[in-house]
Enzyme design. Structure first.
Site, PDB file in Angstrom:
ATOM      1  N   GLN B 124       0.854  -1.331  -0.196  1.00 23.97           N
ATOM      2  CA  GLN B 124       0.017  -0.024   0.266  1.00 23.97           C
ATOM      3  C   GLN B 124       0.837   1.191   0.042  1.00 23.97           C
ATOM      4  OE1 GLN B 124      -1.775   0.824   3.784  1.00 23.97           O
ATOM      5  NE2 GLN B 124      -3.666   1.668   2.837  1.00 23.97           N
ATOM      6  N   GLU B 240      -9.513  -1.527   6.169  1.00 16.65           N
ATOM      7  CA  GLU B 240      -8.425  -1.356   7.078  1.00 16.65           C
ATOM      8  C   GLU B 240      -8.570  -1.335   8.686  1.00 16.65           C
ATOM      9  OE1 GLU B 240      -5.256   1.473   5.623  1.00 16.65           O
ATOM     10  OE2 GLU B 240      -3.719   0.331   6.667  1.00 16.65           O
TER      11      GLU B 240
HETATM   12  C1  LIG Z   1       4.153  -0.086  11.136  1.00 12.18           C
HETATM   13  C2  LIG Z   1       3.620   0.893  10.273  1.00 12.18           C
HETATM   14  C3  LIG Z   1       3.196   0.688   9.050  1.00 12.18           C
HETATM   15  C4  LIG Z   1       2.681   1.598   7.984  1.00 12.18           C
HETATM   16  N1  LIG Z   1       2.501   0.800   6.660  1.00 12.18           N
HETATM   17  C5  LIG Z   1       1.831   1.595   5.702  1.00 12.18           C
HETATM   18  C6  LIG Z   1       1.639   1.243   4.525  1.00 12.18           C
HETATM   19  O1  LIG Z   1       1.504  -0.020   4.169  1.00 12.18           O
HETATM   20  N2  LIG Z   1       1.092   2.148   3.473  1.00 12.18           N
HETATM   21  C7  LIG Z   1       1.065   3.458   3.765  1.00 12.18           C
HETATM   22  O2  LIG Z   1       0.571   4.376   3.013  1.00 12.18           O
HETATM   23  N3  LIG Z   1       1.382   4.111   5.125  1.00 12.18           N
HETATM   24  C8  LIG Z   1       1.471   3.256   6.072  1.00 12.18           C
HETATM   25  N4  LIG Z   1       2.028   3.460   7.379  1.00 12.18           N
HETATM   26  C9  LIG Z   1       1.845   4.837   7.595  1.00 12.18           C
HETATM   27  C10 LIG Z   1       0.694   5.572   8.602  1.00 12.18           C
HETATM   28  O3  LIG Z   1      -0.346   5.347   7.560  1.00 12.18           O
HETATM   29  C11 LIG Z   1       0.942   6.753   9.011  1.00 12.18           C
HETATM   30  O4  LIG Z   1       2.037   6.929   9.812  1.00 12.18           O
HETATM   31  C12 LIG Z   1      -0.121   7.557   9.452  1.00 12.18           C
HETATM   32  O5  LIG Z   1      -1.272   8.006   8.742  1.00 12.18           O
HETATM   33  C13 LIG Z   1       0.165   8.747  10.500  1.00 12.18           C
HETATM   34  O6  LIG Z   1       0.941   9.855   9.710  1.00 12.18           O
HETATM   35  P1  LIG Z   1       2.207  10.361  10.278  1.00 12.18           P
HETATM   36  O7  LIG Z   1       3.181   9.064  10.205  1.00 12.18           O
HETATM   37  O8  LIG Z   1       2.758  11.231   8.936  1.00 12.18           O
HETATM   38  O9  LIG Z   1       2.040  11.043  11.508  1.00 12.18           O
HETATM   39  P2  LIG Z   1       1.355  12.508  11.568  1.00 12.18           P
HETATM   40  O10 LIG Z   1       0.098  12.752  10.532  1.00 12.18           O
HETATM   41  O11 LIG Z   1       2.275  13.440  11.462  1.00 12.18           O
HETATM   42  O12 LIG Z   1       0.766  12.540  13.159  1.00 12.18           O
HETATM   43  C14 LIG Z   1       1.675  12.442  14.328  1.00 12.18           C
HETATM   44  C15 LIG Z   1       0.867  12.792  15.608  1.00 12.18           C
HETATM   45  O13 LIG Z   1      -0.064  14.113  15.323  1.00 12.18           O
HETATM   46  C16 LIG Z   1      -1.150  13.443  15.657  1.00 12.18           C
HETATM   47  N5  LIG Z   1      -2.225  14.408  14.900  1.00 12.18           N
HETATM   48  C17 LIG Z   1      -1.931  14.764  13.346  1.00 12.18           C
HETATM   49  N6  LIG Z   1      -3.098  15.249  12.961  1.00 12.18           N
HETATM   50  C18 LIG Z   1      -3.933  15.261  14.109  1.00 12.18           C
HETATM   51  C19 LIG Z   1      -5.406  15.868  14.266  1.00 12.18           C
HETATM   52  N7  LIG Z   1      -6.086  16.432  13.173  1.00 12.18           N
HETATM   53  N8  LIG Z   1      -5.826  15.745  15.359  1.00 12.18           N
HETATM   54  C20 LIG Z   1      -5.141  15.178  16.592  1.00 12.18           C
HETATM   55  N9  LIG Z   1      -3.805  14.662  16.471  1.00 12.18           N
HETATM   56  C21 LIG Z   1      -3.345  14.885  15.147  1.00 12.18           C
HETATM   57  C22 LIG Z   1      -1.481  12.118  15.176  1.00 12.18           C
HETATM   58  O14 LIG Z   1      -2.375  11.458  15.760  1.00 12.18           O
HETATM   59  C23 LIG Z   1      -0.026  11.648  15.688  1.00 12.18           C
HETATM   60  O15 LIG Z   1      -0.144  11.310  16.893  1.00 12.18           O
HETATM   61  C24 LIG Z   1       2.571   2.772   8.372  1.00 12.18           C
HETATM   62  C25 LIG Z   1       2.898   2.865   9.419  1.00 12.18           C
HETATM   63  C26 LIG Z   1       3.478   2.247  10.435  1.00 12.18           C
HETATM   64  C27 LIG Z   1       3.936   2.936  11.936  1.00 12.18           C
END
Ligand SMILES: Cc1cc2nc3c(=O)[nH]c(=O)nc-3n(C[C@H](O)[C@H](O)[C@H](O)COP(=O)(O)OP(=O)(O)OC[C@H]3O[C@@H](n4cnc5c(N)ncnc54)[C@H](O)[C@@H]3O)c2cc1C
Lengths: 294, 370
Positions: B124, B240
């Site tokens: 994905q 998902e």
């Molecule tokens: C083990 C693992 C596997 C993954 N596999 C995939 C995959 O296969 N394909 C893929 O596309 N992605 C994958 N991901 C990515 C995952 O979808 C993202 O990490 C997730 O969507 C969060 O985005 P970010 O890491 O950029 O965090 P951010 O969006 O930067 O968030 C950081 C923190 O801020 C908080 N935050 C952000 N916005 C808000 C809001 N509006 N209100 C309150 N709090 C907020 C979040 O909750 C979090 O605690 C994976 C992640 C992990 C850890």
């Protein structure tokens, strides 16, 4: 498999809801005026609700007790509906003490039949001293056994199941009232329900209640021990109570506000019919019971 | 109201149970290593040959047309048997539902059988460095060319991408935010694709960055309408968070192992946490049976999938934390509980963080103002 209320059960729930929503009897009951509450109970008896454990399935009992909890109906509901059906001899309400976990008989001054259950044997009981509860709708009475009635099986477990359902209903009411309140209370120029700290707490309450409900109904179907239902519903309802008080602010910390009816009920029921610790020990005992032919 | 399995489901359960008992391999190397990946691929093939890799799919794609309930029963048996993690999960549980809902018959016929047999393993590719929780901020783009599209940009955190064959994700074809995104499938081996594995907390390359530089994708690898990718993607999102990615079976199995661990190391101070974990797994199972009943009556998953996701992700961490406590001084030593713990820590982050899920529950279920 269909893990959902049957149309008849859903209709039973709706009927109870409609009836109890109109009744506003808890404050009078707490003040010692039982007549309005007894009128509701007579109505429930006419509908067959008080004999639901005899005539229906355990799921029907859970439906009834969830409604009792949701509407904060006062009176010895667990005792009359779940524990003592068949022992009321035509009386409207009955109550019982089951030491050690149910040390007092609730509302023994209102119930026409009072019992004590000791080691699985039922005795008629003589009410003694009255003790007040955190829930002003629950008057507690010491009881001494009088005449032996006979053995009574499964009474405590039926009470625990009914108590779980009542807690679940009370928890749902607390969430519903909180959601309504945070939508209309304004601070900083906005409804407080738009603040994320408030939203997230209520979301957690919702998750807790949503996942507790199937445990209570699952216990009614023997899929899990009733102790699991008491733990799940007790914790979810208690979290709902704590959160409800917090999001209401000071108005929630008053007797005048109706929230107090559910806050005190949940506090009382959380430790009544066995604390979380008691029920966790029971669950672990069933999980680790040596597997054998029996 | 009842929880009884019908005779057909009981028969299916018995068949699955005895087949798994005879065929589940003893522990495979981690699927986030090159060898482990291929070993898991081979196991998926074994499952597929028995038509057990995708039981709920139509027979024409390698499934058995099993009901949702039977699929849940399969999952319970699968995890109870200690069978390996599913290397093809992102394809079979996330992309496939999207293809069933929005794909053409040609796409389904061409892609689903190879997905079911793990001949093609999918990754994905949704997240980007600047588009995490705010997925609509996607910048990777697609430009029209003869017979297809040229994809450019950067995707990241793509699970399994280090060794997988193909990817699926959203690319900007026009407009801003939710408008103007299109859903593409692409080969991870195509010219212009660079995959850079990223070591996760456990040190293994469980996810990867994907750099795309004018990667050609034919028109037939667009899912749904051009510029309509957001709507298409959201139908995968509830899968998902909801049932398919994390069915109750795995948590029931973990809870069972935790109870046995407590029996071996009966610390009275941890008894309550073990019981709560067991109840949590039962709650999720029963809740899911309620969802099955609701779906059978024509209901949809929708925002309720956020309730699931919050619950299973927190339950998973609580169970593993409890196990590590029970292990005491052994808790920091390599072992399955530690592996499971490290993996569980990601649960509140992937598939939409738990903060985002709480926003969804509050706004869409409880009706609180934005
Ligand atoms: C083990 C693992 C596997 C993954 N596999 C995939 C995959 O296969 N394909 C893929 O596309 N992605 C994958 N991901 C990515 C995952 O979808 C993202 O990490 C997730 O969507 C969060 O985005 P970010 O890491 O950029 O965090 P951010 O969006 O930067 O968030 C950081 C923190 O801020 C908080 N935050 C952000 N916005 C808000 C809001 N509006 N209100 C309150 N709090 C907020 C979040 O909750 C979090 O605690 C994976 C992640 C992990 C850890």
């Amino acid at each position: 498999m269909k893990f959902a209320l049957s149309p008849e059960q859903a209709q039973f729930a709706d009927t109870l809801d409609a009836l109890l929503a109109k009744s506003d009897v808890a404050r009078a009951w707490a003040a010692g005026d039982h007549e309005p509450g007894l009128a509701v109970w007579r109505h429930l008896a006419d509908l067959g609700v008080t004999s639901v454990a005899q005539d229906g399935e355990p799921v029907d009992l859970v439906v009834a007790m969830e409604a009792v909890g949701f509407h904060a109906l006062p009176g010895p509901a667990i005792e009359t509906l779940a524990v003592l059906p068949g022992h009321t001899d035509g009386a409207l309400l009955a109550t019982v003490a089951i030491p050690p976990h149910v040390p007092y008989a609730v509302d023994a001054h209102v119930a026409e039949r009072v019992f004590v259950l000791r080691n699985g044997v039922l005795f008629t009981g003589t009410p003694g001293q009255r003790i007040s509860s955190v829930d002003p709708c629950r008057a507690l009475f010491e009881v001494t056994p009088a005449t032996e009635v006979g053995p009574l099986d499964g009474a405590f477990d039926r009470g625990v199941l009914a108590c779980s359902a009542q807690l679940l209903g009370a928890g749902r009411a607390l969430l519903a009232r909180s959601v309504d309140y945070v939508k209309q209370r304004t601070q900083f120029g906005k409804p407080i329900g738009s603040f994320q700290a408030v939203k997230h707490q209520l979301a957690s309450v919702h998750v807790g209640l949503e996942l507790a409900r199937p445990v209570v109904y699952g216990a009614a179907l023997n899929a899990v021990p009733v102790s699991a239902a008491k733990i799940a519903a007790g914790d979810a309802a208690y979290r709902a109570a704590r959160t409800a008080l917090q999001v209401h602010g000071a108005i929630g910390y008053t007797v005048e506000n109706d929230l107090s009816l559910w806050l005190s009920k949940v506090r009382a029921l959380h430790t009544a019919w066995g604390t979380g610790s008691v029920h966790r020990a029971r669950v672990m005992a069933t999980l680790t019971r040596p597997a054998g032919p029996h | 109201m009842d929880l009884d399995l019908d005779p057909a489901t009981l028969g299916f359960q018995a068949e699955v149970r005895s087949w798994l008992a005879a065929h589940v391999p003893s522990e495979l190397p981690s699927l986030d290593t090159a060898d482990g990946f291929e070993a898991h691929r081979a196991w998926e093939r074994t499952l597929f040959d028995e038509r057990l890799s995708v039981v709920s799919w139509p027979a024409e794609y390698g499934g058995r047309d099993a009901s949702l309930l039977q699929w849940l029963v399969f999952e319970e048996e699968y995890y109870a048997a200690g069978a390996p993690a599913r290397v093809s999960q992102n394809g079979i549980f996330l992309l496939a539902p999207t293809l069933f809902a929005h794909g053409t018959p040609e796409q389904c016929a061409r892609l689903l059988p190879a997905m079911a047999s793990a001949e093609e393993v999918w990754a994905q590719a949704w997240s980007e460095p600047e588009a995490g929780s705010d997925l609509a901020a996607i910048r990777a783009s697609a430009a029209k060319t003869d017979g297809g599209w040229l994809l450019s940009g950067q995707k990241t955190w793509s699970s399994r991408a280090a060794f997988a064959d193909r990817g699926f994700g959203l690319f900007r074809t026009s407009g801003e935010r939710h408008r103007g995104l299109t859903y593409f499938m692409f080969s991870l081996r195509a010219p212009g694709v660079t995959v850079r594995p990223i070591a996760q907390l456990d040190g293994e390359p469980g996810f990867a960055e994907i750099f795309l530089d004018d990667v050609f994708v034919p028109d037939e690898d667009v899912i749904g309408a051009v510029d309509n990718g957001w709507q298409v993607a959201m139908s995968t999102a509830s899968n998902e968070r909801g049932l398919s990615l994390r069915s109750p079976g795995r948590f029931l199995a973990t809870a069972g192992r935790l109870v046995r661990l407590w029996q071996a190391l009966p610390d009275p101070a941890l008894r309550d946490r073990v019981v709560d974990a067991w109840i949590g797994a039962q709650a999720y199972r029963l809740y899911t049976f309620g969802t099955v009943a609701r779906l059978a009556e024509g209901g949809s998953l929708g925002a309720e999938s956020s309730v699931n996701k919050l619950f299973w992700s927190e339950l998973d961490i609580a169970m593993h934390e409890t196990a590590l406590e029970l292990l005491g001084g052994e808790g920091e030593a390599d072992g399955p509980w530690l592996d499971g713990y490290v993996f569980s820590l990601a649960g509140p982050i992937y598939a939409g963080t738990n903060e985002i899920q709480r926003n969804v529950v509050a706004e869409r279920i409880l009706g609180l103002p934005r």
